[in-house]
Motif scaffolding. Structure first.
Motif, PDB file in Angstrom:
ATOM      1  N   ASP A   6       8.126   4.290  -5.432  1.00 23.96           N
ATOM      2  CA  ASP A   6       8.803   3.335  -4.568  1.00 23.96           C
ATOM      3  C   ASP A   6       7.843   2.942  -3.453  1.00 23.96           C
ATOM      4  OD1 ASP A   6      11.132   3.742  -6.051  1.00 23.96           O
ATOM      5  OD2 ASP A   6      11.817   5.325  -4.729  1.00 23.96           O
ATOM      6  N   LEU A   7       7.898   1.697  -3.063  1.00 19.60           N
ATOM      7  CA  LEU A   7       7.008   1.202  -2.029  1.00 19.60           C
ATOM      8  C   LEU A   7       7.840   0.517  -0.951  1.00 19.60           C
ATOM      9  CD1 LEU A   7       3.589  -0.227  -2.704  1.00 19.60           C
ATOM     10  CD2 LEU A   7       4.974  -1.228  -0.925  1.00 19.60           C
ATOM     11  N   ARG A   9       8.482  -1.747   2.016  1.00 19.49           N
ATOM     12  CA  ARG A   9       7.872  -2.909   2.653  1.00 19.49           C
ATOM     13  C   ARG A   9       8.724  -3.406   3.814  1.00 19.49           C
ATOM     14  NH1 ARG A   9      10.939  -6.953   0.343  1.00 19.49           N
ATOM     15  NH2 ARG A   9      11.739  -6.445  -1.720  1.00 19.49           N
ATOM     16  N   LYS A  28       0.280   1.361   0.197  1.00 14.28           N
ATOM     17  CA  LYS A  28      -0.271   0.631  -0.937  1.00 14.28           C
ATOM     18  C   LYS A  28      -1.458   1.383  -1.531  1.00 14.28           C
ATOM     19  CE  LYS A  28      -0.519  -3.952  -0.342  1.00 14.28           C
ATOM     20  NZ  LYS A  28      -0.640  -5.264   0.330  1.00 14.28           N
ATOM     21  N   SER A  48       9.590  -2.043  -5.024  1.00 20.78           N
ATOM     22  CA  SER A  48       9.362  -2.205  -3.591  1.00 20.78           C
ATOM     23  C   SER A  48      10.700  -2.528  -2.947  1.00 20.78           C
ATOM     24  CB  SER A  48       8.328  -3.302  -3.322  1.00 20.78           C
ATOM     25  OG  SER A  48       8.803  -4.550  -3.749  1.00 20.78           O
ATOM     26  N   ILE A  72       1.124  -4.012  -6.614  1.00 20.52           N
ATOM     27  CA  ILE A  72       1.048  -3.263  -5.356  1.00 20.52           C
ATOM     28  C   ILE A  72       0.249  -4.056  -4.336  1.00 20.52           C
ATOM     29  CG2 ILE A  72       0.044  -1.213  -4.262  1.00 20.52           C
ATOM     30  CD1 ILE A  72       0.775   0.303  -6.876  1.00 20.52           C
ATOM     31  N   VAL A  75       2.253  -6.823  -2.584  1.00 18.09           N
ATOM     32  CA  VAL A  75       3.419  -6.514  -1.737  1.00 18.09           C
ATOM     33  C   VAL A  75       3.105  -6.815  -0.300  1.00 18.09           C
ATOM     34  CG1 VAL A  75       4.882  -4.642  -0.906  1.00 18.09           C
ATOM     35  CG2 VAL A  75       4.361  -4.814  -3.326  1.00 18.09           C
TER      36      VAL A  75
END
Length: 75
Positions: A6-7, A9, A28, A48, A72, A75
């Motif tokens: 999971d990212l 943002r 990232k 994300s 990635i 993002v």
């Protein structure tokens, strides 16, 4: 093997006000490091999120790790 990452943002990821925002840059870089640890038998996905999770094509399990790295970076 299935892997996921999971990212975040959300706005808190730009808390330091750097350009680019350092927390987001760090996460990232960690995501790319994670992807580069996988082997051909692995599947991975990128999700994300800020207020809501992204629903774009990078959300699906894949072995195309180069595409995940690009996602990635975007993002």
């Amino acid at each position: 093997t299935r892997r996921s990452s999971d990212l975040d943002r959300s706005g808190s990821m730009s808390a330091l006000g750097d350009n680019p925002p350092q927390p987001l840059t760090d996460v990232k870089n960690a995501g790319i490091f994670f992807i580069r640890q996988l082997d051909d038998s692995d599947l991975a996905s990128l999700v994300s999120f800020a207020t809501e999770a992204a629903t774009s094509s990078e959300s699906f399990l894949t072995s195309r790790f180069d595409e995940l790295e690009k996602a990635i970076g975007g993002v």
